[in-house]
Design an enzyme around this catalytic site. Structure first.
Site, PDB file in Angstrom:
ATOM      1  N   LEU A 202       0.858  -1.193   0.000  1.00  0.00           N
ATOM      2  CA  LEU A 202       0.000   0.000   0.000  1.00  0.00           C
ATOM      3  C   LEU A 202       0.893   1.242   0.000  1.00  0.00           C
ATOM      4  O   LEU A 202       1.632   1.467   0.954  1.00  0.00           O
ATOM      5  CB  LEU A 202      -0.837  -0.058   1.293  1.00  0.00           C
ATOM      6  CG  LEU A 202      -1.729   1.134   1.655  1.00  0.00           C
ATOM      7  CD1 LEU A 202      -2.839   1.314   0.638  1.00  0.00           C
ATOM      8  CD2 LEU A 202      -2.341   0.923   3.049  1.00  0.00           C
ATOM      9  N   HIS A 203       0.855   2.001  -1.076  1.00  0.00           N
ATOM     10  CA  HIS A 203       1.675   3.222  -1.071  1.00  0.00           C
ATOM     11  C   HIS A 203       1.214   4.304  -2.027  1.00  0.00           C
ATOM     12  O   HIS A 203       1.792   5.391  -2.063  1.00  0.00           O
ATOM     13  CB  HIS A 203       3.143   2.887  -1.402  1.00  0.00           C
ATOM     14  CG  HIS A 203       3.350   2.577  -2.849  1.00  0.00           C
ATOM     15  ND1 HIS A 203       2.920   1.414  -3.424  1.00  0.00           N
ATOM     16  CD2 HIS A 203       3.920   3.284  -3.844  1.00  0.00           C
ATOM     17  CE1 HIS A 203       3.233   1.416  -4.704  1.00  0.00           C
ATOM     18  NE2 HIS A 203       3.839   2.541  -4.993  1.00  0.00           N
ATOM     19  N   ARG A 204       0.169   4.056  -2.860  1.00  0.00           N
ATOM     20  CA  ARG A 204      -0.266   5.082  -3.834  1.00  0.00           C
ATOM     21  C   ARG A 204      -0.758   6.318  -3.116  1.00  0.00           C
ATOM     22  O   ARG A 204      -1.551   6.211  -2.165  1.00  0.00           O
ATOM     23  CB  ARG A 204      -1.424   4.579  -4.701  1.00  0.00           C
ATOM     24  CG  ARG A 204      -1.061   3.644  -5.786  1.00  0.00           C
ATOM     25  CD  ARG A 204      -0.930   4.298  -7.157  1.00  0.00           C
ATOM     26  NE  ARG A 204       0.464   4.583  -7.482  1.00  0.00           N
ATOM     27  CZ  ARG A 204       1.388   3.673  -7.727  1.00  0.00           C
ATOM     28  NH1 ARG A 204       1.080   2.379  -7.724  1.00  0.00           N
ATOM     29  NH2 ARG A 204       2.625   4.026  -7.990  1.00  0.00           N
ATOM     30  N   ARG A 238       6.365   5.932   3.326  1.00  0.00           N
ATOM     31  CA  ARG A 238       5.378   7.010   3.270  1.00  0.00           C
ATOM     32  C   ARG A 238       4.061   6.581   3.915  1.00  0.00           C
ATOM     33  O   ARG A 238       3.428   7.337   4.626  1.00  0.00           O
ATOM     34  CB  ARG A 238       5.148   7.440   1.818  1.00  0.00           C
ATOM     35  CG  ARG A 238       4.606   8.859   1.771  1.00  0.00           C
ATOM     36  CD  ARG A 238       4.192   9.367   0.422  1.00  0.00           C
ATOM     37  NE  ARG A 238       3.307   8.496  -0.270  1.00  0.00           N
ATOM     38  CZ  ARG A 238       3.529   8.035  -1.499  1.00  0.00           C
ATOM     39  NH1 ARG A 238       4.622   8.354  -2.137  1.00  0.00           N
ATOM     40  NH2 ARG A 238       2.645   7.267  -2.091  1.00  0.00           N
ATOM     41  N   ASP A 276      -2.063  -1.770  -4.059  1.00  0.00           N
ATOM     42  CA  ASP A 276      -2.357  -0.636  -4.932  1.00  0.00           C
ATOM     43  C   ASP A 276      -1.146  -0.327  -5.812  1.00  0.00           C
ATOM     44  O   ASP A 276      -1.069   0.720  -6.448  1.00  0.00           O
ATOM     45  CB  ASP A 276      -2.800   0.598  -4.133  1.00  0.00           C
ATOM     46  CG  ASP A 276      -1.720   1.120  -3.192  1.00  0.00           C
ATOM     47  OD1 ASP A 276      -0.597   0.545  -3.157  1.00  0.00           O
ATOM     48  OD2 ASP A 276      -1.986   2.099  -2.476  1.00  0.00           O
TER      49      ASP A 276
END
Ligand code: UDP
Length: 360
Positions: A202-204, A238, A276
Site C-alpha cells: 500500500l503506497h499510492r 510514506r 495498490d
C-alpha cells in the site's frame, strides 16, 4: 553508442536490472547510469543494487523529498548537467516517476533522443502524479517500448501513429525479472513456513494521502487479518508516516520493506495479493496468485479481463469480499500477456537497430 540510463525509485531498479544485463551481454552499447536518489535508503534502494547485481550508479544525485515540483525541478537541473557532461547518444527512462519525467524532459530540451520503457500505460486518472509523468514522457520520446498491446492501443488513440516515432509491444521487463530471479526466492526472517496468507502492499498517494480512503483500507486489512487469514504487509515508509499522522490503528503483521528476493518468496507462498502497486498486480499473475487491487482503475486492464485481478477501490466491504472470494485460487498464465520474459532482449535489439538505422 552511449546510453544514459536514469533510475531513482524501487520499481525502476528492478526494471533496469534486466535491461542492463541485456546491454552488458550485447556489444555496441556503453551504459552510464544515473541514480536520482528519489528512493535512497537500504530498504528502498541499496538492497536492490546488492541482490540484483546492478553496477553502482555512475552518478548519484541524492535528490529526494519535497513537493513534486521541487523534486522534479532539482532533478531536471542536475540531470541536464550530467547530460551535458556525458553527451549520451540516447537517454533511457523507465515507468512513471518524477525521475522518469525529469530525465525525459532534460534530454528532450537538449535534443537527445529518449527511449521510454513502459510507454503507453494509462489509468485515465489525471489526479495521479504517475499519469502526468507518463503522458509527458511519452510525448517527448521517440522510442516507445510498450509492455502490452493495450498500451500500444492507447498511444494509437492519442495520435502517435502519425508521429515520427517507433512504437513497439516488447512485453514487460518485470516478467523478465520475475523469471530471472524466481529461484532466488527467500522468505523474510520470522516468516518461514507461512503459507496462504494475504500479501499486501500500500503506497499510492491517492490512498495514503486521503484520510477517508486510508482509514477504509486499514479497516479492511484489519478485518481480513482478524476474520480470514493473516495479512503480511511490507510497509512503505510514506504509508507508515501517513498512518501515524492520521492516528489509525493497523492490526496486521507489518514488516519493513523487503528486498526483491524476499518479495518473490512472499509472492510464491501467499494465497492472494492485495495491493495498490502497479508492479505487484502483475507479479501476482506471474506467481499464479489472484489479486485484489485497492484502486478505482488500473493500467493493467488485461488482468481484469482474464479474471486474474479484481478492482475494489478503497471500499472496505469490496476489499473484504474480494479477498474472501478469491483467496487460494490458482491463476494460470496461459495467455502470455506480458511477452514471456523476452522484453529486455527486444529492447536492446531495438536500441541497436535504431542506432544503426540510416538517419532520415
Ligand atoms: N517490492 C519489493 N519490496 C517490497 C515491496 C515491493 O521488492 O517491500 C517490489 C515489488 O515486488 C515490485 C516493485 O517493488 O517489483 C513494485 O514497486 P512499487 O510497488 O513500489 O511501485 P509501483 O509498481 O506501484 O510503481
Amino acid at each position: 553508442m552511449k546510453i544514459l540510463t536514469i533510475i531513482g525509485a524501487r520499481p525502476q531498479f528492478i526494471k533496469a536490472s534486466v535491461v542492463s544485463r541485456a546491454i552488458k551481454k550485447s556489444s555496441g552499447i556503453e551504459e552510464v547510469v544515473v541514480h536520482t536518489g528519489q528512493h535512497f535508503d537500504q530498504n528502498m534502494s541499496d538492497v536492490f543494487f546488492d541482490q540484483l547485481d546492478i553496477s553502482p550508479p555512475d552518478y548519484q544525485l541524492d535528490i529526494h523529498g519535497g513537493s513534486h515540483g521541487s523534486m522534479t525541478g532539482k532533478m531536471l537541473e542536475s540531470l541536464e548537467a550530467v547530460m551535458l557532461e556525458t553527451r549520451p547518444d540516447r537517454v533511457l527512462v523507465y515507468g512513471d516517476t518524477n525521475s522518469t519525467l525529469a530525465g525525459a524532459l532534460a534530454a528532450a530540451k537538449l535534443h537527445i533522443p529518449v527511449a521510454h520503457v513502459e510507454a503507453g500505460l494509462r489509468s485515465f486518472n489525471m489526479k495521479m502524479p504517475e499519469e502526468i509523468n507518463r503522458i509527458v514522457t511519452d510525448q517527448v520520446s521517440d522510442l516507445l517500448f510498450c509492455p502490452t498491446q493495450e498500451a500500444v492501443k492507447n498511444l494509437s488513440t492519442e495520435g502517435f501513429d502519425h508521429k515520427p516515432v517507433h512504437i513497439m509491444n516488447v512485453g514487460d521487463v518485470m516478467q523478465d525479472a520475475a523469471i530471472l530471479f524466481a529461484n532466488h526466492a527467500s522468505v523474510p526472517k520470522g516468516l518461514q513456513g507461512e503459507e496462504g496468507f494475504v500479501l499486501a502492499t500500500l503506497h499510492r498517494a491517492e490512498n495514503t494521502d486521503n484520510c477517508d480512503r486510508l482509514s477504509s483500507i486499514v479497516e479492511a486489512l484489519n478485518r481480513v487479518h482478524e476474520k480470514v487469514t493473516k495479512v503480511i504487509l511490507p510497509l512503505h515508509p510514506r504509508t507508515r508516516a501517513c498512518i501515524k499522522k492520521q492516528g489509525l490503528s493497523l492490526n496486521v503483521e507489518t514488516i519493513d520493506p523487503v528486498g526483491y528476493f524476499q518479495m518473490v518468496g512472499l509472492l510464491s507462498a501467499c494465497g492472494l495479493v492485495l495491493t495498490d502497486s502497479g508492479g505487484v498486480q502483475k507479479e501476482a499473475y506471474f506467481f499464479n496468485k489472484p489479486c485484489v487491487t485497492m484502486r478505482d482503475q488500473t493500467e493493467w486492464v488485461e488482468l481484469i479481463e482474464v479474471g486474474a485481478n479484481v478492482l475494489a477501490g478503497a471500499d472496505s466491504g469490496r476489499i473484504f469480499d474480494g479477498v474472501v472470494e478469491n483467496l487460494g485460487r490458482t491463476i494460470e498464465d496461459t495467455n502470455e500477456l506480458y511477452g514471456g520474459g523476452r522484453a529486455s532482449g527486444r529492447i536492446v535489439q531495438e536500441l541497436l537497430d535504431k542506432a544503426n538505422a540510416p538517419s532520415q
